[in-house]
Each structure stands twice: as C-alpha cells, then as structure tokens.
Scaffold this motif. Structure first.
Motif, PDB file in Angstrom:
ATOM      1  N   MET A 135       0.843  -1.205   0.000  1.00 25.48           N
ATOM      2  CA  MET A 135       0.000   0.000   0.000  1.00 25.48           C
ATOM      3  C   MET A 135       0.869   1.242   0.000  1.00 25.48           C
ATOM      4  SD  MET A 135      -2.966  -0.620   2.785  1.00 25.48           S
ATOM      5  CE  MET A 135      -4.162  -1.913   2.673  1.00 25.48           C
ATOM      6  N   PRO A 136       0.493   2.294  -0.771  1.00 24.87           N
ATOM      7  CA  PRO A 136       1.283   3.528  -0.742  1.00 24.87           C
ATOM      8  C   PRO A 136       1.074   4.242   0.583  1.00 24.87           C
ATOM      9  CG  PRO A 136      -0.691   3.799  -2.073  1.00 24.87           C
ATOM     10  CD  PRO A 136      -0.649   2.369  -1.675  1.00 24.87           C
ATOM     11  N   PRO A 137       2.078   4.996   1.030  1.00 27.23           N
ATOM     12  CA  PRO A 137       1.893   5.702   2.304  1.00 27.23           C
ATOM     13  C   PRO A 137       0.774   6.725   2.195  1.00 27.23           C
ATOM     14  CG  PRO A 137       3.913   6.440   1.191  1.00 27.23           C
ATOM     15  CD  PRO A 137       3.388   5.281   0.411  1.00 27.23           C
ATOM     16  N   VAL A 138       0.081   6.932   3.325  1.00 35.52           N
ATOM     17  CA  VAL A 138      -1.061   7.845   3.357  1.00 35.52           C
ATOM     18  C   VAL A 138      -0.601   9.193   3.887  1.00 35.52           C
ATOM     19  CG1 VAL A 138      -3.310   8.242   4.376  1.00 35.52           C
ATOM     20  CG2 VAL A 138      -2.626   5.928   3.809  1.00 35.52           C
ATOM     21  N   THR A 139      -0.935  10.248   3.189  1.00 35.86           N
ATOM     22  CA  THR A 139      -0.694  11.606   3.713  1.00 35.86           C
ATOM     23  C   THR A 139      -1.985  12.372   3.587  1.00 35.86           C
ATOM     24  OG1 THR A 139      -0.076  12.580   1.595  1.00 35.86           O
ATOM     25  CG2 THR A 139       1.692  11.559   2.859  1.00 35.86           C
ATOM     26  N   ALA A 140      -2.040  13.503   4.306  1.00 37.61           N
ATOM     27  CA  ALA A 140      -3.268  14.305   4.270  1.00 37.61           C
ATOM     28  C   ALA A 140      -3.572  14.779   2.859  1.00 37.61           C
ATOM     29  CB  ALA A 140      -3.116  15.499   5.202  1.00 37.61           C
ATOM     30  N   ASN A 141      -2.514  15.004   2.033  1.00 45.02           N
ATOM     31  CA  ASN A 141      -2.732  15.537   0.700  1.00 45.02           C
ATOM     32  C   ASN A 141      -2.786  14.446  -0.371  1.00 45.02           C
ATOM     33  OD1 ASN A 141      -2.809  18.257   1.453  1.00 45.02           O
ATOM     34  ND2 ASN A 141      -0.600  18.234   1.730  1.00 45.02           N
ATOM     35  N   SER A 142      -3.082  13.205   0.028  1.00 40.49           N
ATOM     36  CA  SER A 142      -3.205  12.140  -0.969  1.00 40.49           C
ATOM     37  C   SER A 142      -4.237  12.531  -2.002  1.00 40.49           C
ATOM     38  CB  SER A 142      -3.657  10.848  -0.298  1.00 40.49           C
ATOM     39  OG  SER A 142      -2.676  10.403   0.604  1.00 40.49           O
ATOM     40  N   PRO A 143      -4.038  12.151  -3.291  1.00 43.95           N
ATOM     41  CA  PRO A 143      -5.013  12.502  -4.305  1.00 43.95           C
ATOM     42  C   PRO A 143      -6.357  11.882  -3.956  1.00 43.95           C
ATOM     43  CG  PRO A 143      -3.060  11.469  -5.280  1.00 43.95           C
ATOM     44  CD  PRO A 143      -2.931  11.352  -3.820  1.00 43.95           C
TER      45      PRO A 143
ATOM     46  N   ARG B 162      -6.139  13.421  12.774  1.00 40.06           N
ATOM     47  CA  ARG B 162      -5.930  12.307  11.830  1.00 40.06           C
ATOM     48  C   ARG B 162      -4.460  11.882  11.900  1.00 40.06           C
ATOM     49  NH1 ARG B 162      -7.999  11.598   6.032  1.00 40.06           N
ATOM     50  NH2 ARG B 162      -6.262  10.765   4.830  1.00 40.06           N
ATOM     51  N   MET B 163      -4.241  10.558  12.031  1.00 36.99           N
ATOM     52  CA  MET B 163      -2.868  10.051  12.191  1.00 36.99           C
ATOM     53  C   MET B 163      -2.654   8.841  11.273  1.00 36.99           C
ATOM     54  SD  MET B 163      -2.777  10.054  16.377  1.00 36.99           S
ATOM     55  CE  MET B 163      -4.048   8.821  16.506  1.00 36.99           C
ATOM     56  N   PRO B 164      -1.537   8.796  10.530  1.00 37.98           N
ATOM     57  CA  PRO B 164      -1.219   7.583   9.769  1.00 37.98           C
ATOM     58  C   PRO B 164      -0.540   6.562  10.691  1.00 37.98           C
ATOM     59  CG  PRO B 164       0.397   9.286   9.328  1.00 37.98           C
ATOM     60  CD  PRO B 164      -0.584   9.885  10.287  1.00 37.98           C
ATOM     61  N   TRP B 165      -0.796   5.267  10.490  1.00 33.58           N
ATOM     62  CA  TRP B 165      -0.170   4.250  11.344  1.00 33.58           C
ATOM     63  C   TRP B 165       0.123   2.993  10.527  1.00 33.58           C
ATOM     64  CZ3 TRP B 165       2.589   3.641  15.377  1.00 33.58           C
ATOM     65  CH2 TRP B 165       2.690   2.398  16.032  1.00 33.58           C
ATOM     66  N   ALA B 166       1.372   2.541  10.584  1.00 32.98           N
ATOM     67  CA  ALA B 166       1.755   1.280   9.940  1.00 32.98           C
ATOM     68  C   ALA B 166       1.695   0.186  10.994  1.00 32.98           C
ATOM     69  CB  ALA B 166       3.171   1.390   9.372  1.00 32.98           C
ATOM     70  N   VAL B 167       0.824  -0.799  10.784  1.00 36.63           N
ATOM     71  CA  VAL B 167       0.626  -1.868  11.775  1.00 36.63           C
ATOM     72  C   VAL B 167       1.936  -2.634  11.962  1.00 36.63           C
ATOM     73  CG1 VAL B 167      -0.725  -3.938  12.346  1.00 36.63           C
ATOM     74  CG2 VAL B 167      -1.803  -2.028  11.119  1.00 36.63           C
ATOM     75  N   ARG B 168       2.300  -2.899  13.234  1.00 35.89           N
ATOM     76  CA  ARG B 168       3.592  -3.519  13.540  1.00 35.89           C
ATOM     77  C   ARG B 168       3.485  -5.023  13.811  1.00 35.89           C
ATOM     78  NH1 ARG B 168       6.798   0.808  17.425  1.00 35.89           N
ATOM     79  NH2 ARG B 168       6.422   2.653  16.163  1.00 35.89           N
ATOM     80  N   GLU B 169       2.341  -5.480  14.347  1.00 38.86           N
ATOM     81  CA  GLU B 169       2.241  -6.874  14.794  1.00 38.86           C
ATOM     82  C   GLU B 169       1.071  -7.581  14.128  1.00 38.86           C
ATOM     83  OE1 GLU B 169       1.576  -6.587  18.974  1.00 38.86           O
ATOM     84  OE2 GLU B 169       3.431  -5.514  19.389  1.00 38.86           O
TER      85      GLU B 169
ATOM     86  N   ASP C 216      -1.287 -10.471  11.868  1.00 36.64           N
ATOM     87  CA  ASP C 216      -1.436 -10.822  10.450  1.00 36.64           C
ATOM     88  C   ASP C 216      -1.619  -9.599   9.557  1.00 36.64           C
ATOM     89  OD1 ASP C 216      -3.848 -10.223  11.463  1.00 36.64           O
ATOM     90  OD2 ASP C 216      -4.873 -12.084  10.933  1.00 36.64           O
ATOM     91  N   GLN C 217      -1.852  -8.403  10.175  1.00 34.80           N
ATOM     92  CA  GLN C 217      -2.001  -7.180   9.369  1.00 34.80           C
ATOM     93  C   GLN C 217      -0.707  -6.356   9.349  1.00 34.80           C
ATOM     94  OE1 GLN C 217      -5.633  -5.872  11.499  1.00 34.80           O
ATOM     95  NE2 GLN C 217      -6.572  -5.675   9.493  1.00 34.80           N
ATOM     96  N   ALA C 218       0.382  -6.934   9.845  1.00 37.43           N
ATOM     97  CA  ALA C 218       1.657  -6.193   9.933  1.00 37.43           C
ATOM     98  C   ALA C 218       2.032  -5.601   8.581  1.00 37.43           C
ATOM     99  CB  ALA C 218       2.755  -7.133  10.430  1.00 37.43           C
ATOM    100  N   GLY C 219       2.433  -4.328   8.596  1.00 38.81           N
ATOM    101  CA  GLY C 219       2.833  -3.653   7.364  1.00 38.81           C
ATOM    102  C   GLY C 219       1.707  -2.871   6.715  1.00 38.81           C
ATOM    103  N   ASP C 220       0.455  -3.165   7.083  1.00 36.05           N
ATOM    104  CA  ASP C 220      -0.684  -2.421   6.504  1.00 36.05           C
ATOM    105  C   ASP C 220      -0.638  -0.963   6.959  1.00 36.05           C
ATOM    106  OD1 ASP C 220      -1.482  -4.740   5.400  1.00 36.05           O
ATOM    107  OD2 ASP C 220      -3.445  -4.859   6.374  1.00 36.05           O
ATOM    108  N   GLN C 221      -0.978  -0.068   6.022  1.00 37.42           N
ATOM    109  CA  GLN C 221      -1.034   1.352   6.345  1.00 37.42           C
ATOM    110  C   GLN C 221      -2.477   1.717   6.676  1.00 37.42           C
ATOM    111  OE1 GLN C 221       1.452   3.561   6.398  1.00 37.42           O
ATOM    112  NE2 GLN C 221       3.115   2.372   5.512  1.00 37.42           N
TER     113      GLN C 221
END
Length: 622
Positions: free
Chosen positions: A1-9, A73-80, A82-87
């Motif tokens: 998944m691409p990283p999420v930012t507030a200004n995502s298209p 609003r906060m972006p978070w990359a899951v660390r642990e 089966d969803q690890a790495g999901d944005q």
C-alpha cells in the motif's frame, strides 16, 4: 500500500480508516495518551511537542481538564499480527471527562465506530467511567478496555483489570495495559485499534451526506465546520447545501486536521475533516446538521443529535451597560463552538440588560463566563444559579419559572422541581457519610451495589437544586476526595418550595430573590441579609434589610444611619438649644427617608450574587 498523507489525491479508501474516541473519567490520562499517539505516528515532531497538545485553550491547560473534544488524523503502519505492514488512517477524538461536558462526548461517539475506555490503574473505575461506557454501548460501539498509568508505584493493574472485565463482560487479560507518560504499550494499543475496530461503512456512489459534529469561529476565515462524511464524496470548490436551512455556499477550502489544518482535494466515506465557506453568519452552521452537494443533493438528512437540556440557569450581565451588544455577539460565536449553551435576553431592575443562559452544570457555567471574559474582553456578573420550576396556581394556570422574578403572585397550588438520578462511587468506609449528605439534601436511595470488596456504588434520586451549589464540595470533603459523582435528569417531583424576597428600605430587589425549600428559607434569608448589611454603605438614614416570604418577614438586619454631630458647635448654654438642633436634624432625616433611595453599589451585587463561594468544585475533578 502507498503511504497515506493528508494531501493524498482524492479521498482515502474507507477500508483503511478507523474512527475512534478516547473516553474516561476526568484526570485518568486521556490527553497524555493522545500526546503519545501523536508522537508515535509522527504527526507532531519533537520540537513542537508539548504536554496536552490537543488542549488548545489556556483554561484547559491551566486547569488540566479537557473542555472541547478535539479530532486529529494520524497515519499508522501496523507492527504486529497478520495485518503487519498495513497502512491505516486513524481518526481519533480526545473527549472531555467531566460530567458537565457529556454532550461533547455523546457527539464524538456518534462520529466513531469504536471507543477506547481508559481507566487509571491506581484509582480504578469511577462514576464518569460508567456513564461514558453506557453512552458508548448505547451507540453500539466496540469498546477496548485499557488500564493507564501502569508505571505508577500505586498502580494495581490486576485488581482493576478484574473489575473492568466484570463490568464489560470480557476476560481480565483482554484489558490492555499502557502508560501514557512513558509510552509503554501504546504501539500495541494502536495495532489493536486497527485489528478490533470496524472500518466505516457508507455508500461511496450515493449523494454526499456529511454530519456536522463541531464548528468554530475564526476571525479571518469565518465559520470553520468539522464534519464526518457518511455517504458520497465532497470535493474542493463544490457548492454545498445545509439541509436544515437550505443555505447554499461555495466551498473555499476543505481538508483534514493532522493535528493542524491541512488542505485535501476531497473527503470520502468515513473521513473526518473541516470545511470553510467564508460565511461570517454564525447561525448558518448548526451542530447536528447534514451537509450535501447542491447539484446532487441527498433526499434525506442524517439523524442529527439530541438537543441537550440545560440543567442550571444563571443570568449573565455586563458590568458596563454599553457592553451589551458585545455580549450578544460573543454568545452567538460561543454557541457555535459549544452547542450545549442556550441563552435569551432578559432585563433586571438592578443589573440592567443581560442574558438568561442555560448550562449543563456549574463547571460549564464557570467555563463559559471565563471564556467570555478572556476571549472577548468582557466584565460580567453572573447571578446565583437556579433550575427550572413548574408552578401550578389554584385556578389551574401553569407557569414555567427559570428566574425567581418570574415566580407568580397569588395562591400557589403546587410547585414541581426537576430531579436527577445521581450515581456516587465511594470506598465502603465512607458509605455512612455519603448517605447522611444525600439524605440531608432530600435524597431518596434507589439502590446500592458492591463493585468489589471495597468499592460501593450508591444510586440516589436528588432534587437538582440541592446539588448545583456545594454538594460536590461536601461529597469530596466527607470522603477525603475518594468519592466520584455522575448524574442525569430523571423527571420532576412535587416539592414544598417558597420564594424568598429581599427588601431594601421596603422595596424588593429582584436580583436577590431565590426559590428555596420551606425548611431552608429562614437560613437563606438570614445569610443574605447579614451579607448585605456588611456590603451596602451606610446612608444618611436608617435602612432596614428584610427577607420575606409573601408579606411575612422572616429575617431582618438594619444598616445604621450616618449621624452628623450637630451639637459640635454647641458648647455650654441651655439644653433647649441642643434639643432644638436635634429635633431639626430628626425632621430632615424623616423627610430624606421618605424620598431617599438606597443605592446598592455594583460591588455589593457582585459579592452577594457571586457563585464562587460554594463552587470551587466547578473546576474540580468529578
């Protein structure tokens, strides 16, 4: 998944969004936990970070309490797991904990899919914890129980995990353990939020519908509206329509709060953001209203919020009469930011023009008055707070009384007063003291439950008028600060109430009148009369201060007259000359007494009507 930012298209995929709020009793560490989340997700860098970052008002920071809900609003990359790495994108709302701001909490819960229930591991469950939990369950939210402050030496996480698990119906090991101060356990909590909370559901292809859950007035940009998008999509430069008023505005800017405002191209299903239209009329943006797109409007508005019912009424008057228009504008702007505030104009013979305001409690009253004075530069007097009574006359006519001056004259048949259902949590050592206090305030015991071996929940029905003054102060002092209180409206009851008038020189002063229980009328009359005797300066003539119920005087104090020594120039000589001078003085005094009016200085009104004497609890922690 691409990283999420507030200004995502465009808008974010709803499957990656989690909307949640943090709920807790006051002072259990909501704002501190929110600070750690802001740091961990990287939306606030170390240089800008400060304690209670989301508490924007000076009053909040000084008192250490949250007054306004704040969304971020906060972006978070899951660390642990089966969803690890999901944005994921986390929309968090930090809510107040005080009973007077429950309306803020209820609006926040309506904009979320889940709630983090925070409990202090050194104090355990308290009254507002229960109240907020029941609010979350009423809204069908998934609740994650969390024990905070596990780094404290006095923390007992095992003991309170069992209490919490018993309350929610889960296992003690399901209660997460974190420290908002050190950050321990917070990354695991964020992972659990992504895993346990459901993503928002809504129809992306339907006409746009967004719920206004808050708004604020900006001097330069006009009304800034905070929305949660339910269906469809709102894009920059759309023309939006308010469904309750039908008003149409062009959108100048939209975006997200992260935690400062950041522009975005669009807001989609489940997203929380802000809209700016440049409108300066504060009545155009109502909390609970539905926003839609003008070219493709929705046919049906969203449910909105239940209007809050004021619990306490008080008059607010400017000390300088010329500030009245400024007070009206200030209240308009504040109502935009605090939907629980209600007000209408009123006049008082003693205080001039002002507003009768409705509040959810004494802390709410004090905070509103302080915000008006600080943010708008006003000097205000607030009259003694009172509740709404329903008076039925013997002829069957009915009157609603929000101010003692409205109390009808004539033969009164019945008086009905509002009652509340109060919940008190206390250690069992203080049960007797709490019961004695509640019974002294005309309370009826509804029930009593042991939450654990040493903590008791007491439920009482109490007249609202009995708890709006110093009830909380008394409760804290009798239980050495351990008891906590929560209350909610519970109808009304018939009561033996009377109106006590305060007469100065035979004239009733409406500002000092009060509606009290018959048993406490004498005490009120004696107290106010004694207070006024010390506050009102002596006149050229004797001034009686009387407290009366109808035509019957129940208490009296006298302000002695100032005597000029007319005999000073009389030395020696016949006594008849002295007597003649004294008789002449007595005639002058009698004539002055007939035409003279007692001038009550502004300071006397402020001191006698001041709500500060019995209300240190208003800033206290419930």
């Amino acid at each position: 998944m691409p990283p999420v930012t507030a200004n995502s298209p465009g808008a974010t995929d709803p499957g990656r969004i989690r909307n949640f709020c943090i709920i807790a009793h006051i002072d259990h560490g909501k704002s501190t936990l929110a600070d750690r989340m802001l740091q961990l997700t990287g939306v606030v860098d170390a240089r800008q970070m400060r304690a209670q970052y989301l508490d924007r008002m000076d009053i909040e920071r000084e008192r250490g309490i949250t007054i306004k809900s704040q969304a971020v609003r906060m972006p978070w990359a899951v660390r642990e797991g089966d969803q690890a790495g999901d944005q994921a994108v986390l929309n968090m709302i930090d809510t107040p904990g005080h009973v007077d701001f429950t309306y803020e909490v209820s609006r926040s819960l309506a904009a979320c899919e889940g709630a983090v229930l925070l409990v202090d591991a050194a104090q355990g469950i308290e009254a507002q914890t229960l109240a907020n939990l029941y609010l979350a369950l009423e809204n069908d939210l998934h609740v994650i129980p969390v024990l905070n402050k596990i780094d404290l030496p006095a923390a007992q996480p095992e003991k309170y995990a069992e209490e919490l698990a018993h309350l929610i119906g889960c296992q003690p090991e399901d209660c997460l353990r974190v420290s908002g101060k050190t950050g321990e356990g917070v990354p695991h909590l964020l992972d659990e939020i992504v895993r346990q909370f459901q993503p928002p559901t809504g129809d992306a292809s339907a006409p746009a519908r967004a719920m206004i859950f808050d708004s604020v007035y900006d001097v330069y940009r006009g009304v800034v509206t905070y929305v949660r998008v339910i269906d469809g999509r709102i894009e920059a430069r759309d023309r939006i329509k308010m469904m309750s008023t039908g008003a149409v505005h062009e959108l100048l800017e939209l975006g997200v709060i992260s935690p400062e405002m950041e522009k975005a191209r669009a807001l989609g299903v489940g997203e929380v953001g802000y809209l700016i239209t440049g409108v300066k009329d504060v009545r155009q943006s109502r909390v609970g209203d539905t926003v839609t797109i003008n070219i493709r409007p929705a046919s049906e508005a969203l449910g909105g919020y239940k209007d809050p019912k004021p619990m306490v009424y008080s008059g607010l008057y400017p000390i300088d009469g010329s500030d009245y228009p400024g007070l009206r504008d200030a209240l308009d702007k504040l109502k935009l930011n605090d939907a629980a505030l209600g007000y209408e104009p009123e006049t008082s013979a003693a205080l001039g023009f002002g507003f009768r305001c409705g509040f959810l409690g004494l802390l709410h009253l004090e905070i509103i008055q302080e915000r008006l004075e600080r943010e708008f530069g006003l000097d205000l007097i607030s009259t003694a707070p009172n509740v709404v009574y329903r008076v039925i006359m013997e002829d069957g006519s009915e009157h609603t009384v929000t101010n003692p001056s409205e109390y009808p004259t004539g033969k009164v048949g019945e008086v009905w007063e509002p009652v509340v259902r109060a919940t008190v949590l206390t250690p069992n050592d203080y049960v007797g003291a709490v019961m004695e206090l509640c019974q002294g305030r005309r309370g009826n015991l509804l029930g009593m439950d042991y939450l654990s071996a040493d903590r008791v929940e007491l439920r009482y029905t109490l007249p609202l008028a009995e708890i709006i003054y110093d009830f909380f102060d008394q409760l804290k002092s009798r239980t050495k600060g351990y008891a906590s209180l929560d209350y909610e409206p519970s109808g009304e009851q018939k009561a033996d109430l009377v109106k006590v008038d305060i007469l100065l020189h035979g004239e009733a002063v409406d500002a000092f009148s009060a509606i009290v229980h018959k048993d406490k009328a004498y005490n009120y009359g004696v107290t106010i009369a004694a207070k006024l005797r010390n506050l009102i300066p002596r006149q050229q003539f004797e001034v009686p201060i009387q407290a009366a119920i109808g035509n019957r005087v129940i208490a009296r104090e006298t302000i002695r007259a100032i005597r000029k020594d007319v005999l000073a120039k009389c030395y020696g000589g016949d006594i008849t000359r002295k007597r003649k001078l004294l008789e002449k003085q007595k005639e002058g005094k009698k004539r002055m007494k007939m035409v003279g009016r007692v001038e009550v200085p502004q300071e006397a009104f402020i001191a006698a009507l001041s709500t500060s004497d019995g209300a240190e609890n208003k800033g206290g922690k419930k």
